[in-house]
Design a protein around this motif. Structure first.
Motif, PDB file in Angstrom:
ATOM      1  N   TYR A 284      -6.684  -6.036   2.367  1.00 41.63           N
ATOM      2  CA  TYR A 284      -5.721  -4.769   2.500  1.00 41.63           C
ATOM      3  C   TYR A 284      -5.604  -4.477   4.140  1.00 41.63           C
ATOM      4  O   TYR A 284      -4.350  -4.197   4.554  1.00 41.63           O
ATOM      5  CB  TYR A 284      -6.477  -3.423   2.164  1.00 41.63           C
TER       6      TYR A 284
ATOM      7  N   TYR B 185      -1.013  -8.511  -5.092  1.00 35.79           N
ATOM      8  CA  TYR B 185      -2.143  -8.455  -4.261  1.00 35.79           C
ATOM      9  C   TYR B 185      -3.161  -9.106  -4.994  1.00 35.79           C
ATOM     10  O   TYR B 185      -3.866 -10.407  -4.545  1.00 35.79           O
ATOM     11  CB  TYR B 185      -2.583  -7.189  -3.620  1.00 35.79           C
ATOM     12  N   GLN B 186      -3.501  -8.707  -6.252  1.00 36.85           N
ATOM     13  CA  GLN B 186      -4.713  -9.465  -6.858  1.00 36.85           C
ATOM     14  C   GLN B 186      -4.189 -10.779  -7.371  1.00 36.85           C
ATOM     15  O   GLN B 186      -5.296 -11.665  -7.388  1.00 36.85           O
ATOM     16  CB  GLN B 186      -4.849  -8.388  -8.141  1.00 36.85           C
TER      17      GLN B 186
ATOM     18  N   TYR C  89      -0.115  -3.766  -5.827  1.00 38.52           N
ATOM     19  CA  TYR C  89      -1.648  -4.153  -6.016  1.00 38.52           C
ATOM     20  C   TYR C  89      -1.758  -5.326  -7.009  1.00 38.52           C
ATOM     21  O   TYR C  89      -2.622  -6.110  -6.920  1.00 38.52           O
ATOM     22  CB  TYR C  89      -2.256  -2.893  -6.648  1.00 38.52           C
TER      23      TYR C  89
ATOM     24  N   LYS D  57      -3.534  -0.358  -2.593  1.00 39.48           N
ATOM     25  CA  LYS D  57      -4.049   0.158  -3.818  1.00 39.48           C
ATOM     26  C   LYS D  57      -3.262   0.929  -4.876  1.00 39.48           C
ATOM     27  O   LYS D  57      -3.139   1.064  -5.993  1.00 39.48           O
ATOM     28  CB  LYS D  57      -5.534   0.465  -3.591  1.00 39.48           C
TER      29      LYS D  57
ATOM     30  N   GLU E 170       1.385   0.108  -7.919  1.00 39.18           N
ATOM     31  CA  GLU E 170       0.773  -0.704  -8.853  1.00 39.18           C
ATOM     32  C   GLU E 170       1.298  -2.099  -8.773  1.00 39.18           C
ATOM     33  O   GLU E 170       0.937  -2.830  -8.787  1.00 39.18           O
ATOM     34  CB  GLU E 170       1.283   0.139  -9.958  1.00 39.18           C
TER      35      GLU E 170
END
Length: 152
Positions: free
Chosen positions: A46, A78-79, A75, A69, A72
């Motif tokens: 982050y 990112y994941q 995120y 975070k 949506e």
């Protein structure tokens, strides 16, 4: 009272447009930052995303680390590229058998025992205590049974 200012109306199309634009901006900057970090072989976190987004943003504003975070789409992106894995529990199951208690000596080094217990996690200590209580309860039951049978 003016119906335009009634408190039960929550329709604010101008605010919804601003929110949508902000979400798109956050996603766009965050995605650029993630791609840039991947290109430079840097960890995807982050804070790194936020720092890189400030460098890439024309206005120099960037995005906040929590925006990753809260957005949506960003995120999910990112994941996809982060190598963060949830911490696995390092606790091991402790099995206490009768022999463990039969070998305890009254004159043992208590400091050494204390040091061993201090290295254990809270969960391990709770398991140890529960199993010790179970052992004590079983031994009390056996002792009461033998005392009762000796009075017959």
């Amino acid at each position: 009272m003016n119906p335009e200012f009634e408190s039960n109306t929550n329709k604010k199309p101008w605010l919804e447009n601003n929110n949508e634009e902000a979400k798109k901006r956050i996603y766009r900057l965050g995605k650029k930052a993630v791609d840039s970090l991947i290109k430079d072989s840097m960890p995807i976190s982050y804070r790194n995303i936020a720092a890189r987004s400030k460098q890439l943003d024309i206005s120099g504003q960037g995005i906040h680390p929590n925006s990753v975070k809260n957005n949506e789409e960003l995120y999910a992106y990112y994941q996809k590229y982060s190598n963060f894995k949830a911490a696995k529990s390092k606790t091991k199951k402790i099995r206490i058998s009768e022999t463990d208690y039969t070998h305890i000596k009254i004159d043992r080094d208590v400091q050494r025992v204390k040091g061993r217990y201090m290295k254990m996690s809270k969960l391990e200590l709770v398991e140890l205590l529960i199993q010790a209580e179970q052992y004590i309860a079983e031994q009390n039951k056996i002792w009461i049974k033998t005392q009762f049978e000796s009075f017959k």
